[in-house]
Design an enzyme around this catalytic site. Structure first.
Site, mmCIF file in Angstrom:
data_model
loop_
_atom_site.group_PDB
_atom_site.id
_atom_site.type_symbol
_atom_site.label_atom_id
_atom_site.label_comp_id
_atom_site.label_asym_id
_atom_site.label_seq_id
_atom_site.Cartn_x
_atom_site.Cartn_y
_atom_site.Cartn_z
ATOM 1 N N HIS A 272 0.820 -1.215 0.000
ATOM 2 C CA HIS A 272 0.000 0.000 0.000
ATOM 3 C C HIS A 272 0.857 1.270 0.000
ATOM 4 O O HIS A 272 0.343 2.364 -0.251
ATOM 5 C CB HIS A 272 -0.977 0.001 1.188
ATOM 6 C CG HIS A 272 -0.333 0.178 2.544
ATOM 7 N ND1 HIS A 272 0.039 -0.869 3.343
ATOM 8 C CD2 HIS A 272 -0.003 1.313 3.233
ATOM 9 C CE1 HIS A 272 0.554 -0.426 4.484
ATOM 10 N NE2 HIS A 272 0.533 0.921 4.428
ATOM 11 N N ASP A 305 0.259 -7.732 1.235
ATOM 12 C CA ASP A 305 0.607 -6.326 1.430
ATOM 13 C C ASP A 305 2.121 -6.135 1.485
ATOM 14 O O ASP A 305 2.651 -5.442 2.343
ATOM 15 C CB ASP A 305 -0.042 -5.773 2.703
ATOM 16 C CG ASP A 305 0.010 -4.247 2.766
ATOM 17 O OD1 ASP A 305 0.161 -3.614 1.698
ATOM 18 O OD2 ASP A 305 -0.045 -3.697 3.887
ATOM 19 N N SER A 383 4.860 2.359 7.937
ATOM 20 C CA SER A 383 4.549 1.192 7.108
ATOM 21 C C SER A 383 5.739 0.817 6.239
ATOM 22 O O SER A 383 6.322 1.663 5.564
ATOM 23 C CB SER A 383 3.342 1.494 6.206
ATOM 24 O OG SER A 383 2.181 1.699 6.998
#
Length: 527
Positions: A272, A305, A383
Site C-alpha cells: 500500500h 501487502d 509502514s
C-alpha cells in the site's frame, strides 16, 4: 633628788701600779660568760675610776673615810666629810655591798624563756620534735606551737584556693611541633578554600571560561553502546532503513519506509506504500546519509501487502533476518521508520500477541495478515519499516495500526496497537517477487461468509478445488485449523495464508450440528 637628776661623781685617779680589780657579773641563763668590756677607752677609763672609788672604801692601801679628794662643784665623795653633819650621820655600807651592778632599765630578762624551748617567734617547717608528738601541720608553713601544743592556728584566707590549685591538674605543655603542624594544615586548608571560592566566582562570571578536561563535554553521549540495548539496535539498523516518497500518475502521493534486504539494492516495503506508482509515477528513496535515488518497482503482492523496489548502486548495508516463528509474547522489540515523514525514528516496545488476524491494504485491495502485535509506537509513515529483536535481527514488517472507531481517516495515530507481517512469510514473498515479480499464496478453493460469527461458514465451494476434493460442502462451519480455533472468516483466511502452497492442513467443522474432520492439501494462487 631623784636618780635621774644626780650628777656623775668624779673619781680620784687610780695608782698605775695597782692592777684593776676584777669582778664577775651574774651569769645569764642563756648566755653564761664574762661580760665583755666596752671598747671605747674613755668610757672604759671612767668606768674603771668609778668602780675603784666605790669598791675600795675601807680597803687596805686605800684612803679611809674622810680621806677622799675634792669633788666637782663642792661635792664630796662617799666618805664622811668633817664639818658636814648630814654626811657624818650616815652609816657606811657594809663591805662588799654594791658589788653587783644595778640592772639597766629596759632590760629583757623578764621576757626570756627559762629552759631549752624555742622562741615563740621561731617557725618550724619540718617534722615536730619529740616533745610534741601529737602535732600535725594543717597547711604548709604552719608554725610549730611552743607554748600551747593543742592549739591549731586557723588556715590562711586563700587556703581553699591553694587546695583547688593542688587538685587541679596542670595543662600539658604545648608542643611547639604540634603547633607548627596545625598552623601549616590551617594554611593549606585556607589556600584550598580560597581557590575553590575563586573558581566558583569565575564559573558564575559569564565573561570568563573554565577549560575543564576532567570529563567529556556536556551534551556528548558516551560513545560506548551496550550490546543488546535499544541504542545498539538503532546503531546497527538505521543505516539499512530508508524513507520512500511515492508520486502516482493520478497526482496521488504517499510516504512510507523500507529496508535493504540484499547487496543488490532490493528494498522490502508494504504494497500500500507503492501501489500509487504501480501504473506510472515515481518512487524516491532517501538513505540515512541523506542521499536520494530513484527506485524501480520489482513486484508487489496485494494478498500479503508486500512489495519490493530496487536502487542500483545503493550505498546502504543489508539487514539480518530473524525468525518470527520463535518470537515469544513479551520479548523486547524495536520499530524503525519514518512516521509522519520523520526519517530515522526509533521506538521500542514488546511483542504483545501473535497470530492476530488483521486486514490491511488500500482501496479495492485487502490483505490478510497473521500479524505480530506490538505496543511499540507505529504511526502513518512507519509502514514498510522493520520490527527487530534486541539482536538487531528483523522479525516483522510494520504494516498496520488499530484505530479508534469513529475517528476520521488519516487523523488516527498510535494507541499502542501496532501490527507487523511475520518475517517468515515476508521473506518467502520477497523471494518470489524478486524472482518473477509476482507472489503466490495458498488457498482451499472455497469462499466464506464474512458476516458470520462463531466460525467460518462456507458460502461456496469451487469445482475441482482442494476443498471439494476433501468433501467440504456449502453450509459447513469450520471451527479449527490444525487445532487452532477459528472464530471468524478473517481468522480462517489468515491461518491458511500462514502456510505455503502444497502443504496439508487438518480442518474441523460442523455439519447439521455434528462435528466432522477432514484433511485438505492447499492449492496456489497468484496475487
Amino acid at each position: 633628788m631623784s636618780w635621774d637628776d644626780a650628777e656623775p661623781t668624779v673619781r680620784t685617779p687610780r695608782d698605775p701600779a695597782d692592777p684593776e680589780p676584777t669582778r664577775e657579773l651574774p651569769k645569764d641563763p642563756l648566755t653564761a660568760g664574762p661580760v665583755v668590756p666596752p671598747t671605747d677607752p674613755t668610757i672604759a677609763q671612767s668606768s674603771a675610776a668609778a668602780t675603784a672609788g666605790t669598791a675600795g672604801a675601807g680597803a687596805p692601801g686605800m684612803p679611809g673615810p674622810g680621806a677622799g679628794g675634792p669633788t666637782s662643784n663642792g661635792a664630796a665623795s662617799n666618805g664622811a666629810a668633817p664639818g658636814n653633819p648630814a654626811l657624818a650621820s650616815l652609816t657606811p655600807p657594809t663591805a662588799g655591798v654594791g658589788a653587783a651592778p644595778i640592772p639597766l632599765p629596759g632590760g629583757d630578762a623578764q621576757y626570756r624563756q627559762q629552759g631549752p624551748m624555742r622562741s615563740t617567734s621561731q617557725r618550724s617547717f619540718g617534722k615536730p620534735e619529740p616533745q610534741d608528738p601529737l602535732f600535725r601541720p594543717v597547711y604548709p608553713g604552719q608554725a610549730w606551737p611552743t607554748y600551747q601544743p593543742t592549739y591549731t592556728p586557723p588556715p590562711p584566707l586563700d587556703w581553699h584556693q591553694q587546695q583547688a590549685r593542688a587538685y587541679t591538674p596542670a595543662p600539658p605543655p604545648k608542643s611547639g611541633r604540634l603547633i607548627g603542624i596545625a598552623a601549616i594544615v590551617a594554611l593549606i586548608v585556607g589556600l584550598l578554600a580560597g581557590a575553590g571560592a575563586a573558581a566558583t566566582v569565575v564559573a558564575l562570571d559569564h565573561s570568563g571560561t573554565i577549560d575543564d578536561q576532567s570529563g567529556p563535554p556536556i551534551g556528548v553521549a558516551d560513545p560506548k553502546v551496550r550490546s543488546g540495548s535499544v541504542s545498539s539496535v538503532a546503531e546497527t539498523l538505521l543505516p539499512s532503513v530508508v524513507q520512500l516518497k511515492v508520486e502516482g500518475a493520478d497526482d496521488s502521493n504517499a510516504t512510507g519506509s523500507g529496508f535493504v534486504i540484499d547487496g543488490s539494492g532490493h528494498i522490502l516495503t508494504n504494497n500500500h506504500v507503492v501501489a500509487a506508482a504501480a501504473t506510472g509515477g515515481a518512487i524516491q528513496v532517501v538513505t540515512q546519509k541523506g542521499k536520494t535515488a530513484t527506485a524501480r518497482l520489482v513486484g508487489r503482492s496485494p494478498a500479503y501487502d508486500l512489495a519490493v523496489v530496487q536502487v542500483l548502486g545503493l550505498d546502504a548495508p543489508s539487514v539480518q533476518f530473524g525468525k518470527s516463528e520463535v518470537a515469544v509474547v513479551g520479548q523486547d522489540v524495536v520499530a524503525i521508520g519514518s512516521p509522519l515523514g520523520l526519517a530515522g525514528t526509533v521506538t521500542s516496545g514488546i511483542i504483545s500477541a501473535k497470530n492476530r488476524p488483521v486486514t490491511a491494504g488500500g482501496e479495492g485491495e485487502i490483505s490478510y495478515i497473521n500479524a505480530l502485535q506490538t505496543d511499540a509506537a507505529i504511526n502513518p509513515g512507519n509502514s514498510g519499516g522493520p520490527l527487530v529483536d534486541m539482536n538487531a535481527r528483523v522479525i516483522g514488517v510494520n504494516s498496520a495500526i488499530a484505530t479508534v472507531r469513529g475517528a476520521q481517516e488519516g487523523t488516527s495515530g498510535n494507541i499502542g496497537l501496532g501490527f507487523a507481517i511475520p518475517i517468515d512469510q515476508a521473506r518467502r514473498t520477497a523471494q518470489q517477487l524478486i524472482a518473477s515479480g509476482k507472489a503466490s499464496y495458498p488457498v482451499i478453493g472455497a469462499n466464506v461468509d464474512m458476516q458470520f460469527e462463531g466460525g467460518a461458514r462456507v458460502s461456496e465451494v469451487t469445482a475441482g478445488s482442494p476443498a471439494q476434493r476433501a468433501g467440504l460442502r456449502t453450509g459447513d462451519v469450520i471451527t479449527s485449523i490444525n487445532k487452532q480455533v477459528v472464530e471468524t472468516a478473517e481468522a480462517l483466511i489468515v491461518a491458511i495464508r500462514a502456510h505455503q502452497p502444497g502443504e496439508s492442513v487438518r480442518l474441523e467443522f460442523e455439519r447439521a450440528g455434528k462435528p466432522r474432520e477432514i484433511t485438505v492439501t492447499l492449492g496456489t494462487q497468484t496475487g
